[in-house]
Scaffold this motif. Structure first.
Motif, PDB file in Angstrom:
ATOM      1  N   GLU A   1     -50.328  42.492 -10.484  1.00  0.00           N
ATOM      2  CA  GLU A   1     -48.970  42.307 -11.001  1.00  0.00           C
ATOM      3  C   GLU A   1     -49.047  41.672 -12.390  1.00  0.00           C
ATOM      4  OE1 GLU A   1     -44.791  39.898 -10.241  1.00  0.00           O
ATOM      5  OE2 GLU A   1     -46.384  39.730  -8.750  1.00  0.00           O
ATOM      6  N   PRO A   2     -48.618  42.392 -13.427  1.00  0.00           N
ATOM      7  CA  PRO A   2     -48.569  41.793 -14.763  1.00  0.00           C
ATOM      8  C   PRO A   2     -47.305  40.949 -14.917  1.00  0.00           C
ATOM      9  CG  PRO A   2     -47.872  44.070 -14.878  1.00  0.00           C
ATOM     10  CD  PRO A   2     -48.259  43.800 -13.437  1.00  0.00           C
ATOM     11  N   TYR A   3     -47.366  39.985 -15.800  1.00  0.00           N
ATOM     12  CA  TYR A   3     -46.207  39.148 -16.092  1.00  0.00           C
ATOM     13  C   TYR A   3     -46.347  38.666 -17.530  1.00  0.00           C
ATOM     14  CZ  TYR A   3     -42.850  35.285 -15.762  1.00  0.00           C
ATOM     15  OH  TYR A   3     -41.786  34.436 -15.976  1.00  0.00           O
ATOM     16  N   ALA A   4     -45.297  38.742 -18.318  1.00  0.00           N
ATOM     17  CA  ALA A   4     -45.326  38.304 -19.712  1.00  0.00           C
ATOM     18  C   ALA A   4     -44.064  37.513 -20.002  1.00  0.00           C
ATOM     19  CB  ALA A   4     -45.417  39.512 -20.644  1.00  0.00           C
ATOM     20  N   VAL A   5     -44.214  36.471 -20.820  1.00  0.00           N
ATOM     21  CA  VAL A   5     -43.080  35.619 -21.133  1.00  0.00           C
ATOM     22  C   VAL A   5     -43.104  35.229 -22.618  1.00  0.00           C
ATOM     23  CG1 VAL A   5     -44.296  33.517 -20.407  1.00  0.00           C
ATOM     24  CG2 VAL A   5     -41.818  33.535 -20.424  1.00  0.00           C
ATOM     25  N   PRO A   6     -41.965  35.373 -23.321  1.00  0.00           N
ATOM     26  CA  PRO A   6     -41.885  34.857 -24.696  1.00  0.00           C
ATOM     27  C   PRO A   6     -41.963  33.333 -24.626  1.00  0.00           C
ATOM     28  CG  PRO A   6     -40.004  36.278 -24.163  1.00  0.00           C
ATOM     29  CD  PRO A   6     -40.724  36.010 -22.891  1.00  0.00           C
ATOM     30  N   ILE A   7     -42.734  32.747 -25.541  1.00  0.00           N
ATOM     31  CA  ILE A   7     -42.928  31.299 -25.487  1.00  0.00           C
ATOM     32  C   ILE A   7     -43.288  30.792 -26.881  1.00  0.00           C
ATOM     33  CG2 ILE A   7     -45.392  31.454 -24.903  1.00  0.00           C
ATOM     34  CD1 ILE A   7     -44.871  29.159 -22.839  1.00  0.00           C
ATOM     35  N   ASN A   8     -42.966  29.544 -27.164  1.00  0.00           N
ATOM     36  CA  ASN A   8     -43.341  28.987 -28.466  1.00  0.00           C
ATOM     37  C   ASN A   8     -44.702  28.317 -28.357  1.00  0.00           C
ATOM     38  OD1 ASN A   8     -42.312  26.917 -26.930  1.00  0.00           O
ATOM     39  ND2 ASN A   8     -41.405  25.862 -28.653  1.00  0.00           N
ATOM     40  N   ASN A   9     -45.346  28.135 -29.510  1.00  0.00           N
ATOM     41  CA  ASN A   9     -46.716  27.648 -29.519  1.00  0.00           C
ATOM     42  C   ASN A   9     -47.000  26.681 -30.644  1.00  0.00           C
ATOM     43  OD1 ASN A   9     -46.927  30.472 -31.173  1.00  0.00           O
ATOM     44  ND2 ASN A   9     -48.377  28.992 -31.960  1.00  0.00           N
ATOM     45  N   ALA A  10     -48.105  25.980 -30.474  1.00  0.00           N
ATOM     46  CA  ALA A  10     -48.781  25.272 -31.551  1.00  0.00           C
ATOM     47  C   ALA A  10     -50.224  25.755 -31.476  1.00  0.00           C
ATOM     48  CB  ALA A  10     -48.701  23.769 -31.349  1.00  0.00           C
ATOM     49  N   TYR A  11     -50.910  25.826 -32.614  1.00  0.00           N
ATOM     50  CA  TYR A  11     -52.298  26.281 -32.639  1.00  0.00           C
ATOM     51  C   TYR A  11     -53.123  25.297 -33.443  1.00  0.00           C
ATOM     52  CZ  TYR A  11     -56.460  29.014 -33.659  1.00  0.00           C
ATOM     53  OH  TYR A  11     -57.760  29.423 -33.780  1.00  0.00           O
ATOM     54  N   VAL A  12     -54.221  24.825 -32.850  1.00  0.00           N
ATOM     55  CA  VAL A  12     -55.117  23.899 -33.536  1.00  0.00           C
ATOM     56  C   VAL A  12     -56.550  24.220 -33.111  1.00  0.00           C
ATOM     57  CG1 VAL A  12     -55.729  21.477 -33.934  1.00  0.00           C
ATOM     58  CG2 VAL A  12     -53.340  22.091 -33.474  1.00  0.00           C
ATOM     59  N   ASP A  13     -57.392  24.567 -34.087  1.00  0.00           N
ATOM     60  CA  ASP A  13     -58.836  24.708 -33.872  1.00  0.00           C
ATOM     61  C   ASP A  13     -59.225  25.521 -32.642  1.00  0.00           C
ATOM     62  OD1 ASP A  13     -59.314  23.148 -36.160  1.00  0.00           O
ATOM     63  OD2 ASP A  13     -59.226  21.295 -35.000  1.00  0.00           O
ATOM     64  N   GLY A  14     -58.766  26.748 -32.551  1.00  0.00           N
ATOM     65  CA  GLY A  14     -59.185  27.622 -31.471  1.00  0.00           C
ATOM     66  C   GLY A  14     -58.478  27.408 -30.147  1.00  0.00           C
ATOM     67  N   THR A  15     -57.415  26.638 -30.168  1.00  0.00           N
ATOM     68  CA  THR A  15     -56.665  26.370 -28.939  1.00  0.00           C
ATOM     69  C   THR A  15     -55.171  26.538 -29.200  1.00  0.00           C
ATOM     70  OG1 THR A  15     -58.354  24.797 -28.221  1.00  0.00           O
ATOM     71  CG2 THR A  15     -56.222  24.679 -27.118  1.00  0.00           C
ATOM     72  N   PHE A  16     -54.498  27.263 -28.293  1.00  0.00           N
ATOM     73  CA  PHE A  16     -53.044  27.355 -28.332  1.00  0.00           C
ATOM     74  C   PHE A  16     -52.478  26.355 -27.344  1.00  0.00           C
ATOM     75  CE2 PHE A  16     -53.783  31.617 -30.077  1.00  0.00           C
ATOM     76  CZ  PHE A  16     -52.808  31.669 -31.059  1.00  0.00           C
ATOM     77  N   TYR A  17     -51.339  25.774 -27.704  1.00  0.00           N
ATOM     78  CA  TYR A  17     -50.610  24.842 -26.840  1.00  0.00           C
ATOM     79  C   TYR A  17     -49.194  25.380 -26.686  1.00  0.00           C
ATOM     80  CZ  TYR A  17     -54.511  21.909 -28.174  1.00  0.00           C
ATOM     81  OH  TYR A  17     -55.785  21.429 -28.396  1.00  0.00           O
ATOM     82  N   PHE A  18     -48.728  25.431 -25.450  1.00  0.00           N
ATOM     83  CA  PHE A  18     -47.387  25.923 -25.157  1.00  0.00           C
ATOM     84  C   PHE A  18     -46.672  24.860 -24.345  1.00  0.00           C
ATOM     85  CE2 PHE A  18     -50.554  29.333 -24.773  1.00  0.00           C
ATOM     86  CZ  PHE A  18     -50.174  30.174 -25.801  1.00  0.00           C
ATOM     87  N   HIS A  19     -45.447  24.503 -24.731  1.00  0.00           N
ATOM     88  CA  HIS A  19     -44.715  23.594 -23.844  1.00  0.00           C
ATOM     89  C   HIS A  19     -43.733  24.405 -23.034  1.00  0.00           C
ATOM     90  CE1 HIS A  19     -40.845  23.228 -25.953  1.00  0.00           C
ATOM     91  NE2 HIS A  19     -41.530  23.167 -27.084  1.00  0.00           N
ATOM     92  N   CYS A  20     -43.549  23.959 -21.797  1.00  0.00           N
ATOM     93  CA  CYS A  20     -42.734  24.733 -20.867  1.00  0.00           C
ATOM     94  C   CYS A  20     -42.076  23.792 -19.860  1.00  0.00           C
ATOM     95  CB  CYS A  20     -43.592  25.762 -20.145  1.00  0.00           C
ATOM     96  SG  CYS A  20     -44.931  25.066 -19.178  1.00  0.00           S
ATOM     97  N   ALA A  21     -41.264  24.364 -19.012  1.00  0.00           N
ATOM     98  CA  ALA A  21     -40.589  23.596 -17.969  1.00  0.00           C
ATOM     99  C   ALA A  21     -41.552  23.340 -16.805  1.00  0.00           C
ATOM    100  CB  ALA A  21     -39.365  24.363 -17.472  1.00  0.00           C
ATOM    101  N   VAL A  22     -41.131  22.497 -15.923  1.00  0.00           N
ATOM    102  CA  VAL A  22     -41.909  22.196 -14.723  1.00  0.00           C
ATOM    103  C   VAL A  22     -41.761  23.364 -13.754  1.00  0.00           C
ATOM    104  CG1 VAL A  22     -42.128  20.606 -12.771  1.00  0.00           C
ATOM    105  CG2 VAL A  22     -41.536  19.729 -15.046  1.00  0.00           C
ATOM    106  N   GLY A  23     -42.864  23.894 -13.266  1.00  0.00           N
ATOM    107  CA  GLY A  23     -42.827  24.979 -12.288  1.00  0.00           C
ATOM    108  C   GLY A  23     -42.505  26.324 -12.894  1.00  0.00           C
ATOM    109  N   GLY A  24     -42.415  27.326 -12.037  1.00  0.00           N
ATOM    110  CA  GLY A  24     -42.079  28.671 -12.475  1.00  0.00           C
ATOM    111  C   GLY A  24     -43.217  29.643 -12.235  1.00  0.00           C
ATOM    112  N   LYS A  25     -42.925  30.896 -12.432  1.00  0.00           N
ATOM    113  CA  LYS A  25     -43.867  31.970 -12.140  1.00  0.00           C
ATOM    114  C   LYS A  25     -45.143  31.871 -12.975  1.00  0.00           C
ATOM    115  CE  LYS A  25     -43.766  36.946 -11.310  1.00  0.00           C
ATOM    116  NZ  LYS A  25     -42.901  38.128 -11.286  1.00  0.00           N
ATOM    117  N   LYS A  26     -45.015  31.522 -14.261  1.00  0.00           N
ATOM    118  CA  LYS A  26     -46.206  31.453 -15.112  1.00  0.00           C
ATOM    119  C   LYS A  26     -47.187  30.402 -14.604  1.00  0.00           C
ATOM    120  CE  LYS A  26     -43.699  28.939 -18.683  1.00  0.00           C
ATOM    121  NZ  LYS A  26     -42.401  29.237 -18.109  1.00  0.00           N
TER     122      LYS A  26
END
Length: 166
Positions: free
Chosen positions: A34-59
């Motif tokens: 089962e594929p799943y994709a979600v639009p999300i905002n990010n920060a990127y630092v030195d080879g790592t992406f960071y995404f903030h999100c809500a507590v819980g959920g399918k992702k």
């Protein structure tokens, strides 16, 4: 079958230059076919992406059972009129596809650290104490990039290809 694609050039700087100034994309997951994709905002630092999100959920359910993820960023430079005025479907664009493994962060101390030292600086904001009520409603997904590819077409039918190495 013959392809017109040139081999990619290893160029971490060009891949990361496309990411600069980008604050959103699509994070994709897969679990039990089962594929799943979600639009999300990010920060990127030195080879790592960071995404903030809500507590819980399918992702979160997907990450905890299969941490392998793909993140896609696409930039288009132009307007719909630019495409209509041409005799083809080409426009000026850049994209990055990042592959890696993600983990879900719940620890308050680590959340405070990531929000202050990764997100706020990336968005040009000063560090501050994150309120307890906000921490209770916010989580972070950390994606360690293992591979990244980038494409750019700023001139019609002249596509550049790049790869990022860890």
């Amino acid at each position: 079958m013959k392809y017109r694609i040139k081999p990619p050039e290893i160029n971490n700087r060009e891949c990361e230059r496309i990411i600069e100034g980008t604050y959103h994309g699509v994070l994709s997951f897969s679990l039990d076919n089962e594929p799943y994709a979600v639009p999300i905002n990010n920060a990127y630092v030195d080879g790592t992406f960071y995404f903030h999100c809500a507590v819980g959920g399918k992702k979160i359910d997907f990450i905890q059972r299969n941490p392998s993820v793909v993140y896609t960023i696409m930039k288009y430079y132009g307007t719909p009129e630019d495409l209509r005025s041409r005799n083809n479907c080409h426009g000026k664009w850049e994209s990055v596809i990042a592959y890696g493994n993600a983990r879900y962060v719940e620890d308050e101390e680590e959340l405070q650290d990531l929000l202050n030292n990764k997100f706020l600086p990336y968005y040009g904001k000063p560090k501050r104490e994150i309120a307890q009520t906000s921490l209770m409603e916010t989580r972070v997904i950390v994606m360690e990039v293992t591979k990244m590819t980038a494409r750019r077409e700023l001139e019609t039918k002249h596509t550049e290809f790049y790869e990022w190495e860890k």
